[in-house]
Design a protein around this motif. Structure first.
Motif, PDB file in Angstrom:
ATOM      1  N   ILE A  97       0.859  -1.184   0.000  1.00  0.00           N
ATOM      2  CA  ILE A  97       0.000   0.000   0.000  1.00  0.00           C
ATOM      3  C   ILE A  97       0.898   1.237   0.000  1.00  0.00           C
ATOM      4  N   ARG A  98       0.745   2.059  -1.011  1.00  0.00           N
ATOM      5  CA  ARG A  98       1.567   3.265  -1.092  1.00  0.00           C
ATOM      6  C   ARG A  98       0.786   4.441  -0.510  1.00  0.00           C
ATOM      7  N   LEU A  99       1.287   4.941   0.623  1.00  0.00           N
ATOM      8  CA  LEU A  99       0.734   6.139   1.224  1.00  0.00           C
ATOM      9  C   LEU A  99       1.419   7.363   0.611  1.00  0.00           C
ATOM     10  N   ALA A 100       0.963   8.534   1.003  1.00  0.00           N
ATOM     11  CA  ALA A 100       1.545   9.751   0.453  1.00  0.00           C
ATOM     12  C   ALA A 100       3.026   9.854   0.773  1.00  0.00           C
ATOM     13  N   SER A 101       3.450   9.310   1.926  1.00  0.00           N
ATOM     14  CA  SER A 101       4.837   9.464   2.361  1.00  0.00           C
ATOM     15  C   SER A 101       5.735   8.293   1.993  1.00  0.00           C
ATOM     16  N   MET A 102       5.195   7.072   2.000  1.00  0.00           N
ATOM     17  CA  MET A 102       6.045   5.901   1.787  1.00  0.00           C
ATOM     18  C   MET A 102       5.182   4.661   1.534  1.00  0.00           C
ATOM     19  N   PRO A 103       5.786   3.590   0.969  1.00  0.00           N
ATOM     20  CA  PRO A 103       5.051   2.329   0.819  1.00  0.00           C
ATOM     21  C   PRO A 103       4.992   1.566   2.133  1.00  0.00           C
ATOM     22  N   VAL A 104       3.897   0.817   2.290  1.00  0.00           N
ATOM     23  CA  VAL A 104       3.709   0.016   3.509  1.00  0.00           C
ATOM     24  C   VAL A 104       3.384  -1.412   3.080  1.00  0.00           C
ATOM     25  N   ARG A 105       4.152  -2.348   3.563  1.00  0.00           N
ATOM     26  CA  ARG A 105       3.928  -3.760   3.228  1.00  0.00           C
ATOM     27  C   ARG A 105       3.054  -4.375   4.310  1.00  0.00           C
ATOM     28  N   VAL A 106       1.937  -5.039   3.903  1.00  0.00           N
ATOM     29  CA  VAL A 106       0.974  -5.568   4.870  1.00  0.00           C
ATOM     30  C   VAL A 106       0.534  -6.974   4.460  1.00  0.00           C
ATOM     31  N   ARG A 107      -0.035  -7.682   5.422  1.00  0.00           N
ATOM     32  CA  ARG A 107      -0.702  -8.940   5.101  1.00  0.00           C
ATOM     33  C   ARG A 107      -2.002  -8.631   4.368  1.00  0.00           C
ATOM     34  N   SER A 108      -2.479  -9.552   3.578  1.00  0.00           N
ATOM     35  CA  SER A 108      -3.697  -9.307   2.804  1.00  0.00           C
ATOM     36  C   SER A 108      -4.935  -9.207   3.685  1.00  0.00           C
ATOM     37  N   ASP A 109      -4.857  -9.697   4.944  1.00  0.00           N
ATOM     38  CA  ASP A 109      -5.989  -9.606   5.864  1.00  0.00           C
ATOM     39  C   ASP A 109      -5.842  -8.440   6.840  1.00  0.00           C
TER      40      ASP A 109
ATOM     41  N   LEU B  21      -3.528  -0.900   9.949  1.00  0.00           N
ATOM     42  CA  LEU B  21      -2.851   0.000   9.011  1.00  0.00           C
ATOM     43  C   LEU B  21      -2.588   1.361   9.657  1.00  0.00           C
ATOM     44  N   ALA B  22      -3.511   1.804  10.495  1.00  0.00           N
ATOM     45  CA  ALA B  22      -3.347   3.099  11.163  1.00  0.00           C
ATOM     46  C   ALA B  22      -2.185   3.103  12.147  1.00  0.00           C
ATOM     47  N   ASP B  23      -1.613   1.927  12.480  1.00  0.00           N
ATOM     48  CA  ASP B  23      -0.451   1.868  13.365  1.00  0.00           C
ATOM     49  C   ASP B  23       0.760   2.569  12.756  1.00  0.00           C
ATOM     50  N   VAL B  24       0.752   2.801  11.452  1.00  0.00           N
ATOM     51  CA  VAL B  24       1.900   3.464  10.823  1.00  0.00           C
ATOM     52  C   VAL B  24       1.961   4.949  11.181  1.00  0.00           C
ATOM     53  N   ILE B  25       0.833   5.542  11.565  1.00  0.00           N
ATOM     54  CA  ILE B  25       0.784   6.999  11.750  1.00  0.00           C
ATOM     55  C   ILE B  25       1.730   7.481  12.852  1.00  0.00           C
TER      56      ILE B  25
ATOM     57  N   LEU C 208       4.253  -4.076   8.123  1.00  0.00           N
ATOM     58  CA  LEU C 208       3.289  -4.395   9.179  1.00  0.00           C
ATOM     59  C   LEU C 208       2.931  -5.879   9.218  1.00  0.00           C
ATOM     60  N   ARG C 209       3.690  -6.692   8.529  1.00  0.00           N
ATOM     61  CA  ARG C 209       3.282  -8.098   8.413  1.00  0.00           C
ATOM     62  C   ARG C 209       3.470  -8.884   9.710  1.00  0.00           C
ATOM     63  N   PHE C 210       4.258  -8.351  10.628  1.00  0.00           N
ATOM     64  CA  PHE C 210       4.555  -9.094  11.860  1.00  0.00           C
ATOM     65  C   PHE C 210       3.722  -8.538  13.012  1.00  0.00           C
ATOM     66  N   ARG C 211       3.132  -9.422  13.771  1.00  0.00           N
ATOM     67  CA  ARG C 211       2.178  -9.044  14.811  1.00  0.00           C
ATOM     68  C   ARG C 211       2.779  -8.061  15.816  1.00  0.00           C
ATOM     69  N   ASP C 212       2.035  -6.981  16.070  1.00  0.00           N
ATOM     70  CA  ASP C 212       2.375  -5.975  17.074  1.00  0.00           C
ATOM     71  C   ASP C 212       3.712  -5.282  16.799  1.00  0.00           C
ATOM     72  N   GLN C 213       4.171  -5.324  15.567  1.00  0.00           N
ATOM     73  CA  GLN C 213       5.421  -4.653  15.222  1.00  0.00           C
ATOM     74  C   GLN C 213       5.235  -3.803  13.963  1.00  0.00           C
ATOM     75  N   VAL C 214       5.998  -2.706  13.916  1.00  0.00           N
ATOM     76  CA  VAL C 214       6.098  -1.901  12.707  1.00  0.00           C
ATOM     77  C   VAL C 214       7.589  -1.794  12.402  1.00  0.00           C
ATOM     78  N   ILE C 215       8.019  -2.450  11.363  1.00  0.00           N
ATOM     79  CA  ILE C 215       9.436  -2.487  11.002  1.00  0.00           C
ATOM     80  C   ILE C 215       9.693  -1.408   9.958  1.00  0.00           C
ATOM     81  N   ALA C 216      10.699  -0.564  10.219  1.00  0.00           N
ATOM     82  CA  ALA C 216      11.061   0.502   9.296  1.00  0.00           C
ATOM     83  C   ALA C 216      12.363   0.115   8.590  1.00  0.00           C
ATOM     84  N   ARG C 217      12.312   0.078   7.292  1.00  0.00           N
ATOM     85  CA  ARG C 217      13.512  -0.189   6.502  1.00  0.00           C
ATOM     86  C   ARG C 217      14.044   1.151   5.997  1.00  0.00           C
TER      87      ARG C 217
END
Length: 237
Positions: A186-198, A204-208, A226-235
């Motif tokens: 999912i490409r947001l205005a600032s950066m792409p976000v990789r997520v699980r399909s479910d 998704l709002a956890d990125v804010i 965001l694919r890993f539970r309860d984590q937001v990994i920044a590359r």
């Protein structure tokens, strides 16, 4: 110059007419169907105005042409044929019609709302959550919708959920691409976000807050994951 007040007898006549209309209307609403049908032949109850409610993207002129109502129709006529016409329109999910006596039809439209733009024969085309093509010109109508490659039912359902749950977040989505059966990009205005399909709108709002924190620290990020539970990994870049 101040216009003089209307004569008292003129005001009295208007009040009497208003009272008569109210009394007649109340009586008709409780009358049997055959009485309404008979009164439907009177010019007094012929349709002179149609009010369209609930529109966001649909063209009022287009819907009026679909209705094809003229002044030969009575407000007491069966509204079902008109509702059937409207519900065949690609932008109308449901329609309801009620009468406002003596001569107005109130039409409430439950519109099919666009959630994405997808490639078609004529360029980008708007689609709703069910994948129905909508007759909208993305250039003429300020839709500000995310772009998807195909009318993927899972992606469309997710976008519709985000639109309803978090409109501000939905407006930030510029593109959604399916990577495989289990993940989306999912490409947001600032950066792409990789997520699980479910992924859910709340997840998704956890990125804010993460975006805000990274921006404060001046960290440039290539992607959030965001694919890993309860984590937001920044590359980072």
């Amino acid at each position: 110059m101040i216009d003089p007040a209307p004569p008292a007898n003129s005001r009295w006549r208007r009040r009497v007419r208003s009272a008569i209309v109210l009394l007649v209307s109340a009586g008709l609403l409780s009358s049997p169907w055959w009485a309404r049908s008979a009164l439907g032949t009177l010019d007094f109850f012929h349709v002179r105005e149609v009010e369209l409610l609930g529109l966001r993207y649909a063209s009022p002129a287009d819907l009026m042409a679909t209705l094809a109502v003229d002044t030969t129709r009575s407000v007491w006529d069966d509204p079902d044929p008109l509702i059937a016409r409207l519900e065949r329109h690609p932008q109308v999910r449901n329609a309801e019609i009620r009468r406002k006596l003596p001569s107005t039809l109130i039409v409430h439209i439950d519109e099919r709302l666009p959630v994405a733009l997808t490639s078609g024969d004529g360029g980008l085309e708007a689609v709703d959550a069910a994948g129905n093509l909508l007759p909208l010109d993305p250039i003429a109508v300020a839709t500000d919708l995310p772009v998807i490659a195909t009318a993927d039912s899972g992606v469309l359902a997710l976008l519709d959920q985000i639109r309803q749950a978090d409109p501000a977040l939905f407006r930030r989505i510029s593109e959604v691409r399916r990577v495989d059966a289990t993940q989306l990009l999912i490409r947001l205005a600032s950066m792409p976000v990789r997520v699980r399909s479910d992924v859910t709108p709340a997840r998704l709002a956890d990125v804010i807050p993460v975006e805000d924190d990274l921006a404060r620290r001046g960290v440039r990020v290539a992607e959030l994951d965001l694919r890993f539970r309860d984590q937001v990994i920044a590359r980072v870049q």
